[in-house]
Design an enzyme around this catalytic site. Structure first.
Site, PDB file in Angstrom:
ATOM      1  N   HIS A  33       0.876  -1.178   0.000  1.00 37.44           N
ATOM      2  CA  HIS A  33       0.000   0.000   0.000  1.00 37.44           C
ATOM      3  C   HIS A  33       0.908   1.222   0.000  1.00 37.44           C
ATOM      4  CE1 HIS A  33      -3.577  -2.414   1.266  1.00 37.44           C
ATOM      5  NE2 HIS A  33      -2.614  -3.207   1.718  1.00 37.44           N
ATOM      6  N   HIS A 211      -8.449  -8.183  -0.531  1.00 31.90           N
ATOM      7  CA  HIS A 211      -7.952  -8.666   0.754  1.00 31.90           C
ATOM      8  C   HIS A 211      -9.032  -9.605   1.310  1.00 31.90           C
ATOM      9  CE1 HIS A 211      -5.099  -5.412   0.469  1.00 31.90           C
ATOM     10  NE2 HIS A 211      -4.619  -5.599   1.688  1.00 31.90           N
ATOM     11  N   GLU A 214      -7.466 -12.577   5.891  1.00 29.40           N
ATOM     12  CA  GLU A 214      -6.364 -12.068   6.732  1.00 29.40           C
ATOM     13  C   GLU A 214      -6.839 -12.259   8.180  1.00 29.40           C
ATOM     14  OE1 GLU A 214      -5.807  -7.836   6.379  1.00 29.40           O
ATOM     15  OE2 GLU A 214      -3.888  -7.829   7.430  1.00 29.40           O
ATOM     16  N   ASP A 292       3.301  -5.253   2.330  1.00 34.86           N
ATOM     17  CA  ASP A 292       2.056  -4.675   2.837  1.00 34.86           C
ATOM     18  C   ASP A 292       2.207  -3.191   3.204  1.00 34.86           C
ATOM     19  OD1 ASP A 292      -0.637  -4.837   3.288  1.00 34.86           O
ATOM     20  OD2 ASP A 292      -0.527  -6.026   5.120  1.00 34.86           O
TER      21      ASP A 292
HETATM   22  N1  HPA Z   1      -5.261  -5.136   5.564  1.00 32.14           N
HETATM   23  C1  HPA Z   1      -6.348  -4.430   5.300  1.00 32.14           C
HETATM   24  N2  HPA Z   1      -6.313  -3.161   4.941  1.00 32.14           N
HETATM   25  C2  HPA Z   1      -5.128  -2.558   4.828  1.00 32.14           C
HETATM   26  C3  HPA Z   1      -3.974  -3.235   5.094  1.00 32.14           C
HETATM   27  C4  HPA Z   1      -4.039  -4.601   5.475  1.00 32.14           C
HETATM   28  O1  HPA Z   1      -3.051  -5.294   5.726  1.00 32.14           O
HETATM   29  N3  HPA Z   1      -2.978  -2.349   4.895  1.00 32.14           N
HETATM   30  C5  HPA Z   1      -3.535  -1.179   4.516  1.00 32.14           C
HETATM   31  N4  HPA Z   1      -4.851  -1.305   4.486  1.00 32.14           N
HETATM   32 ZN    ZN Z   2      -2.691  -5.122   2.458  1.00 31.81          ZN
END
Ligand code: HPA
Ligand code: ZN
Length: 348
Positions: A33, A211, A214, A292
């Site tokens: 990001h 995403h 996670e 990330d």
């Molecule tokens: N997860 C979800 N949203 C995010 C992340 C992440 O690791 N990094 C920046 N926004």
């Molecule tokens: Zn991410």
């Protein structure tokens, strides 16, 4: 083992041999990001330039606030930091400061996320963000031969309506953005919330990623692949809880972009040794290693490779497979992929 020998947990051979080994491998980064590359020093410089008062009085005090226990505790700090990004020059400086160091890590190609809604909600124009970032990306291409692509993420804690509005705003910059994704707070915001916006984005030619898995359960990964039709899953580490899902990801050749340091810093795994990356690899999944939000999680891509290799005793062959996957899983055209894989082969 990758050029190191351990004895009762004590490293006998030098870590820096492994470090050099990893550094020399050509690789692509597919999950970073741009707002997460904002180092405290630059945050302070931009705050001063834009007359913004930060919550913390110094770089050291800001850094010491980087203690997270889950995704939300990180996001609160991350969103606060983005307030210093206002002008096109700010987005340019942010992106350039990432790129100028990344080519030293032997990154040949980067697919970079940005979160437009964080900025447009503060009155920054969509074009200002994209023009600043892409100006730096072009310079990276010219100066370092570093190829790159841009992926726009929708904030999943916001409504689908807001995502749709952002998608429409993006059309004026369509040629500068390859794909779309979703990020931000996962729990309670399943991928299915964004089915319509993904449908519309795909019809406009954007390549979809999300995403998922996670913090969220395997069902969210199912939704990402079935409802959003994603071509890659960002994180996706919780897929191992569902055998059928693992089979499906393998069958459909859907890669996972894994971010080890992020997973530890956000409490997805207790320690590097407990990370499931090697299990995912052994299952036959296409996995990649990424950084990330490196400014917040304590390391860029090579540190992520190194920490994983040390903790899980990855072999040289395994490290090579993961690096090669990064080109295969990228959104590069086949011809460019082949060219980079040739460079990769020649280097190893
Ligand atoms: N997860 C979800 N949203 C995010 C992340 C992440 O690791 N990094 C920046 N926004
Ligand atoms: Zn991410």
């Amino acid at each position: 083992m990758a050029g190191i020998v351990k004895n009762d947990g004590i490293l006998i051979m030098h870590n820096n041999q492994l470090e050099i080994f990893i550094q020399k491998i050509p690789k692509a980064e597919l999950h970073v990001h741009i707002e997460g590359t904002l180092e405290p020093e630059l945050m302070f410089r931009l705050a001063e330039r834009n007359g913004i008062k930060l919550k913390y009085p110094s770089v050291d005090e800001l850094r010491s606030a980087y203690k997270f226990h889950n995704l939300q505790s990180f996001l609160d700090v991350y969103y606060e930091g983005t307030k210093v990004l206002i002008t096109e020059q700010d987005f340019y400086d942010l992106t350039w400061s990432y790129l100028k160091k990344r080519h030293l890590e032997n990154i040949l190609h980067a697919e970079i996320f940005f979160d437009p809604q964080i900025h447009t909600s503060r009155g920054v124009k969509f074009e200002t963000i994209v023009n600043g970032i892409t100006r730096a990306l072009h310079k990276g291409e010219e100066r370092f031969n570093l190829s790159s692509k841009l992926i726009m993420c929708f904030l999943r804690h916001l409504s689908e309506k807001s995502a749709l509005k952002t998608l429409e705003e993006s059309i004026s910059c369509r040629d500068k953005i390859i794909g779309i994704g979703i990020d931000s707070a996962e729990l309670g915001n399943p991928p299915s919330k964004f089915t319509e916006v993904f449908k519309r984005a795909i019809s406009l030619g954007y390549l979809p990623v999300a995403h998922a898995g996670e913090e969220g359960p395997p069902e969210y990964i199912w939704e990402a692949i079935d409802k959003l039709k994603v071509l890659r899953v960002d994180h996706g580490v919780r897929c191992l809880e569902d055998k059928l899902l693992v089979k499906e990801l393998i069958k459909r050749k859907i890669p996972l972009t894994i971010c080890p340091l992020s997973n530890i810093k956000l409490g997805v795994f207790k320690s590097m040794k407990e990370h499931n990356l090697k299990k995912l690899l052994n299952e036959g999944l296409i996995i990649t290693i990424n950084s990330d939000d490196p400014a917040y999680f304590g390391g860029y891509i090579n540190e992520n490779f190194l920490e994983m290799a040390l903790a899980l005793d990855l072999s040289k062959e395994e490290i090579h497979i993961i690096a090669k996957n990064s080109f295969e899983a990228s959104f590069l055209e086949q011809k460019q992929k082949n060219k980079m894989i040739d460079i990769f082969r020649a280097a190893i």
